[in-house]
Design an enzyme around this catalytic site. Structure first.
Site, PDB file in Angstrom:
ATOM      1  N   CYS A 136       0.814  -1.224   0.000  1.00  0.00           N
ATOM      2  CA  CYS A 136       0.000   0.000   0.000  1.00  0.00           C
ATOM      3  C   CYS A 136       0.846   1.272   0.000  1.00  0.00           C
ATOM      4  CB  CYS A 136      -0.933   0.005   1.202  1.00  0.00           C
ATOM      5  SG  CYS A 136      -2.107  -1.374   1.214  1.00  0.00           S
ATOM      6  N   HIS A 139      -3.152   7.044   2.321  1.00  0.00           N
ATOM      7  CA  HIS A 139      -3.646   5.744   1.880  1.00  0.00           C
ATOM      8  C   HIS A 139      -4.885   5.368   2.677  1.00  0.00           C
ATOM      9  CE1 HIS A 139      -4.104   1.533   1.191  1.00  0.00           C
ATOM     10  NE2 HIS A 139      -3.748   1.240   2.425  1.00  0.00           N
ATOM     11  N   ASN A 156     -10.368   0.329   0.129  1.00  0.00           N
ATOM     12  CA  ASN A 156      -8.906   0.270   0.165  1.00  0.00           C
ATOM     13  C   ASN A 156      -8.426  -0.320  -1.157  1.00  0.00           C
ATOM     14  OD1 ASN A 156      -6.212  -0.458   0.515  1.00  0.00           O
ATOM     15  ND2 ASN A 156      -6.484  -1.080   2.645  1.00  0.00           N
TER      16      ASN A 156
END
Length: 352
Positions: free
Chosen positions: A132, A269, A299
């Site tokens: 990520c 993020h 996500n």
């Protein structure tokens, strides 16, 4: 005393003799699957009480790519939009970097397939895996490559993942969170603004916080096995974000010589929108100063930060002169932040 993990720091200066101008983001783009999965559908699939997903995560819906859509399809779409926004042709791109952890398949690199489909025949291309945090790491790798070739001074950086295919539909820790998508930016020389400071870090001793993510079962596993799918230790990751994000924000702003209050927006993020909002407020970014897309995208792993950047450009929040701090946390564990003074859209320095 030696600290755990390794860190890398940089400030927005250029060392290459041919690249005297600062480097900035001059174009952004996104590509999302058309299929929308609502939180109500997720609740029913998990046999959860109505509203459970949204209460627990803040996610209202996310995108899920159909079987016929590849990661390369999304990456190409986002890359094409970013080039169009920047006013840059594929022939002017020298480097393509794709930040992803879900290549289809791992060989050849997604970036190589993107290079071919965009027609960027002069560009060298490679993938980068920092989960990520991959997009923020990719920006730091890309920055010194801008302007090295005066005829092709631009770098295309794409963050993309199809993580809905890497999670167990029965796992409440992971399956409700993850969606699919791609975001891209074009880096180029700019007259004003650009990258100001970056802080990156990795602590490999925390590697078991988030593991797995192979789409087929691993060799020796039964076809119905789910042991290869993504698993994470959500509580530990949450604690890490609460500990590190305020420190990361303070470090990067101090390196750049600005106050946290001077930064217009944080684009973090979207690990879990509800968690991120709390962490952002702790770091000094409450309300609209926290650019959040997780409510509608979930996500999206490597795509999360560039999707947030493009959303803030499209809705007019990011404009010339804005100060924006990008931050991400990913499996590894790795984390990083970079501060940018936003440049005029499509800004480019004329060839000398």
């Amino acid at each position: 005393m030696m600290s755990h993990g390794a860190k890398s720091r940089s400030q927005g200066r250029r060392d290459h003799a041919m690249a005297e101008s600062p480097t900035g983001i001059i174009g952004t783009g996104s590509c999302l699957p058309s299929t929308v999965v609502t939180c109500d559908e997720i609740d029913r699939a998990l046999n959860a009480r109505p509203g459970w997903t949204q209460r627990a995560t803040g996610i209202r819906e996310r995108r899920c790519a159909p079987a016929e859509t590849s990661l390369t399809d999304l990456a190409v779409g986002a890359g094409r939009e970013a080039l169009r926004a920047a006013g840059v042709s594929p022939s002017e791109v020298r480097t393509i970097i794709v930040a992803t952890v879900s290549p289809d398949p791992p060989v050849p690199a997604v970036a190589a397939r993107v290079q071919d489909r965009l027609g960027a025949t002069h560009a060298f291309a490679f993938d980068l895996n920092a989960a990520c945090a991959g997009f923020v790491f990719a920006l730091e790798v890309a920055r010194p490559l801008v302007g090295v070739d005066v005829e092709r001074p631009f770098v295309l950086v794409i963050g993309c993942d199809l993580w809905s295919r890497m999670t167990d539909p029965l796992d409440r820790q992971t399956w409700p969170l993850f969606g699919d998508g791609a975001g891209a930016v074009v880096l180029g020389p700019v007259k004003e603004g650009g990258f100001m400071a970056t802080e990156l870090a990795t602590n490999g001793s925390l590697g078991d916080y988030a593991v797995g993510g192979f789409s087929p079962p691993l060799p020796g596993q039964a076809p119905e096995s789910t042991g290869h799918l993504f698993r994470m230790r959500g509580r530990e990751i949450s604690e890490l974000m609460f500990e590190k994000l305020p420190k990361l924000v303070n470090t990067v702003t101090q390196m750049a010589g600005v106050a946290v209050a001077d930064v217009d927006y944080l684009i973090c993020h979207q690990a879990n929108p509800k968690l991120v909002a709390r962490c952002a407020e702790e770091a000094g970014f409450a309300g609209d100063r926290n650019v959040s897309t997780g409510e509608v995208f979930g996500n999206t792993v490597g795509a999360s930060v560039p999707l947030g950047i493009d959303a803030a450009v499209q809705d007019g929040r990011l404009r010339e002169g804005s100060l924006v701090l990008l931050a991400a946390f990913g499996a590894g564990m790795s984390w990083g932040g970079t501060l940018i003074r936003w440049s005029k859209p499509g800004a480019r320095v004329e060839e000398r």
